[in-house]
Design a protein around this motif. Structure first.
Motif, PDB file in Angstrom:
ATOM      1  N   LEU A   1     -63.349 -52.606  62.622  1.00  0.00           N
ATOM      2  CA  LEU A   1     -63.296 -53.173  64.018  1.00  0.00           C
ATOM      3  C   LEU A   1     -64.362 -52.881  65.161  1.00  0.00           C
ATOM      4  N   ALA A   2     -64.750 -51.451  65.099  1.00  0.00           N
ATOM      5  CA  ALA A   2     -65.684 -50.927  65.983  1.00  0.00           C
ATOM      6  C   ALA A   2     -67.128 -51.591  65.338  1.00  0.00           C
ATOM      7  N   LEU A   3     -67.447 -51.608  64.277  1.00  0.00           N
ATOM      8  CA  LEU A   3     -68.584 -52.059  63.657  1.00  0.00           C
ATOM      9  C   LEU A   3     -68.591 -53.608  64.110  1.00  0.00           C
ATOM     10  N   LYS A   4     -67.543 -54.473  63.879  1.00  0.00           N
ATOM     11  CA  LYS A   4     -67.801 -55.667  64.068  1.00  0.00           C
ATOM     12  C   LYS A   4     -67.995 -56.019  65.644  1.00  0.00           C
ATOM     13  N   THR A   5     -67.393 -55.243  66.614  1.00  0.00           N
ATOM     14  CA  THR A   5     -67.521 -55.575  68.072  1.00  0.00           C
ATOM     15  C   THR A   5     -68.841 -54.677  68.659  1.00  0.00           C
ATOM     16  N   GLY A   6     -69.736 -54.185  67.566  1.00  0.00           N
ATOM     17  CA  GLY A   6     -70.745 -53.479  68.196  1.00  0.00           C
ATOM     18  C   GLY A   6     -70.605 -52.369  68.917  1.00  0.00           C
ATOM     19  N   ASN A   7     -69.316 -51.622  68.591  1.00  0.00           N
ATOM     20  CA  ASN A   7     -68.881 -50.081  69.251  1.00  0.00           C
ATOM     21  C   ASN A   7     -69.307 -49.150  68.323  1.00  0.00           C
ATOM     22  N   GLY A   8     -69.503 -47.883  68.730  1.00  0.00           N
ATOM     23  CA  GLY A   8     -69.518 -46.465  67.951  1.00  0.00           C
ATOM     24  C   GLY A   8     -68.069 -46.172  68.069  1.00  0.00           C
TER      25      GLY A   8
ATOM     26  N   THR B   1     -74.484 -60.693  63.978  1.00  0.00           N
ATOM     27  CA  THR B   1     -73.291 -61.161  63.170  1.00  0.00           C
ATOM     28  C   THR B   1     -73.476 -60.729  61.724  1.00  0.00           C
ATOM     29  N   GLU B   2     -74.783 -61.389  61.241  1.00  0.00           N
ATOM     30  CA  GLU B   2     -75.255 -61.318  59.780  1.00  0.00           C
ATOM     31  C   GLU B   2     -75.002 -59.745  59.343  1.00  0.00           C
ATOM     32  N   GLU B   3     -75.702 -59.027  60.195  1.00  0.00           N
ATOM     33  CA  GLU B   3     -75.744 -57.353  59.889  1.00  0.00           C
ATOM     34  C   GLU B   3     -74.523 -56.936  59.892  1.00  0.00           C
ATOM     35  N   LYS B   4     -73.817 -57.041  60.792  1.00  0.00           N
ATOM     36  CA  LYS B   4     -72.423 -56.420  60.982  1.00  0.00           C
ATOM     37  C   LYS B   4     -71.604 -57.065  59.793  1.00  0.00           C
ATOM     38  N   ASN B   5     -71.552 -58.170  59.432  1.00  0.00           N
ATOM     39  CA  ASN B   5     -70.603 -58.677  58.292  1.00  0.00           C
ATOM     40  C   ASN B   5     -71.138 -58.052  56.950  1.00  0.00           C
ATOM     41  N   LYS B   6     -72.207 -58.062  56.883  1.00  0.00           N
ATOM     42  CA  LYS B   6     -72.884 -57.614  55.441  1.00  0.00           C
ATOM     43  C   LYS B   6     -72.317 -56.168  55.393  1.00  0.00           C
ATOM     44  N   ALA B   7     -72.230 -55.250  56.266  1.00  0.00           N
ATOM     45  CA  ALA B   7     -71.937 -53.950  56.589  1.00  0.00           C
ATOM     46  C   ALA B   7     -70.396 -54.117  56.004  1.00  0.00           C
ATOM     47  N   LEU B   8     -69.489 -54.718  56.461  1.00  0.00           N
ATOM     48  CA  LEU B   8     -68.164 -54.607  56.372  1.00  0.00           C
ATOM     49  C   LEU B   8     -67.931 -54.954  54.955  1.00  0.00           C
ATOM     50  N   LEU B   9     -68.517 -56.036  54.366  1.00  0.00           N
ATOM     51  CA  LEU B   9     -68.354 -56.459  53.030  1.00  0.00           C
ATOM     52  C   LEU B   9     -68.711 -55.227  51.842  1.00  0.00           C
TER      53      LEU B   9
END
Length: 420
Positions: A140-147, A29-37
């Protein structure tokens, strides 16, 4: 580019997205959130570049005769870019659905079972005009682990590419592979047709645009489709409706942004309310520049009301036009809406609990409103951060599709030597 080359290029991008999606699916979750920010920051940093690209698309769109509705959907400004960035930050702040235990139970033989939420895999999107979809879908895709493989329209290509450049620049600063977010390098029909058949790489296909686009994807795709729909949305003003409240809701639903799918296209008015307050409604709509197409009762209220044709009740104008019709009671309003609905958003303005109950019980649509504008059918307004589309179907997802709508689940069974 020849069809074979287009197909090869699209499949290469699909394969890259699928490979990268495995890494994103395993991200914390931390990796994905960092990317979104970081994406949010990069969108704001590159605002001038994005607006410059958007200006080129708008100039070409005007020359090519795009409708006012499409031009509005295509337009970016500082506020809309800020909204894209805010959407990314809000998605980052939401709870990560991946890994969530949906339910768990123990069988009589001691097997412990649970269903947990997992990514879908790779999402394919085919969409028209709106470049904000590029950022929303990626986030949305990145947060849910999708490509995700995005195929926008030619009218928005430069804008989409500028947004994608910001996304890739941000992802380059993270542990996530930038290949997880792909923008089709070709916007031709051949590229879209190839996506319809990319079952090896795409787990779902989401069309977002006009009725013709959606119909084409639904009819031709072998990839499972999450169908978004057009919005022939209605406002029903009941006889008990407070006059000022009803007028404000109707005007807002029609005029706040008429080019989008949750704008009202038809206003149904109880005959007694029309007789008492109809002139104020008509004057308010005309004052906002709305062209009114009314039945005979509505035409009596003002000389500028045009006669409504049969096709008006079935039309998504996406413009400053509205059809208005008098009805005798709630039952007639419900019958009219169920005849012409596109299952998107419908509203009743009433102080009657019984009429509200009937409306909510008997109308079939993704979102039903009581004393509120249909303009709220939106992922951001629902607290989802953004949406990947508004589903008007009933299987798997319905209404604004946020994080959970683009996940699946799997069963985990924990044993201690059980055999059958």
């Amino acid at each position: 580019m020849e069809q074979t080359q287009i197909s090869t290029q699209m499949r290469m991008q699909g394969e890259a997205a699928k490979k990268a999606s495995k890494r994103v699916a395993a991200a914390s979750t931390e990796e994905k959130n960092k990317a979104l920010l970081l994406i949010a920051d990069e969108l704001e940093t590159r605002e001038a570049f994005i607006l410059e690209a958007n200006a080129k698309d708008l100039e070409a769109g005007r020359k090519n005769g795009l409708s006012s509705a499409l031009l509005d959907r295509l337009t970016l400004d500082s506020g809309r870019i800020a909204g894209m960035a805010d959407g990314c930050r809000q998605i980052a702040s939401l709870e990560d659905p991946i890994g969530e235990t949906i339910e768990s139970w123990t069988r009589p033989n001691g097997l412990k079972m649970e269903s947990v939420r997992v990514p879908l895999g790779v999402i394919g999107m085919i969409y028209e005009a709106r470049p904000n979809v590029t950022a929303d879908a990626a986030a949305l895709a990145l947060k849910t682990g999708n490509g995700v493989l995005l195929r926008g329209s030619s009218s928005a290509f430069q804008s989409n590419q500028a947004v994608m450049d910001a996304i890739w620049e941000a992802l380059a600063k993270t542990s996530l592979p930038k290949e997880a977010v792909q923008l089709a390098s070709d916007t031709s029909r051949e590229a879209a047709t190839t996506m319809f058949q990319m079952n090896d790489y795409l787990d779902v296909l989401i069309p977002r645009g006009g009725a013709n686009l959606i119909k084409t994807v639904v009819n031709q795709s072998t990839v499972p489709v999450l169908e978004t729909g057009v919005g022939n949305c209605h406002i029903f003003i009941d006889k008990t409706a407070e006059a000022d409240k009803a007028v404000q809701i109707a005007v807002n639903a029609k005029t706040q942004r008429p080019s989008v799918c949750n704008a009202a296209e038809t206003i149904l008015v109880h005959q007694s309310w029309l007789e008492a307050h109809g002139e104020s409604l008509v004057h308010a709509l005309l004052a906002h520049g709305v062209a009114i197409r009314g039945d005979t009762e509505v035409q009596k209220l003002h000389g500028d009301v045009e006669p409504a044709a049969d096709e008006d009740w079935n039309t998504e104008y996406l413009d400053m036009i509205v059809s208005v019709k008098a009805v005798q009671d709630t039952e007639e309003a419900i019958e009219h809406i169920n005849t012409f609905t596109t299952y998107h958003s419908e509203a009743i303005v009433t102080e009657s609990a019984e009429n509200k109950r009937k409306f909510f019980q008997q109308i079939d649509a993704a979102a039903l409103y009581h004393n509120a504008s249909t303009r709220f059918t939106d992922g951001f307004e629902f607290g989802f951060g953004a949406e990947i589309g508004v589903s008007t179907q009933k299987l798997h997802a319905r209404g604004p599709m946020g994080l959970k709508a683009i996940t699946s689940y799997k069963y985990l069974i924990h044993g201690d030597g059980q055999i059958k």
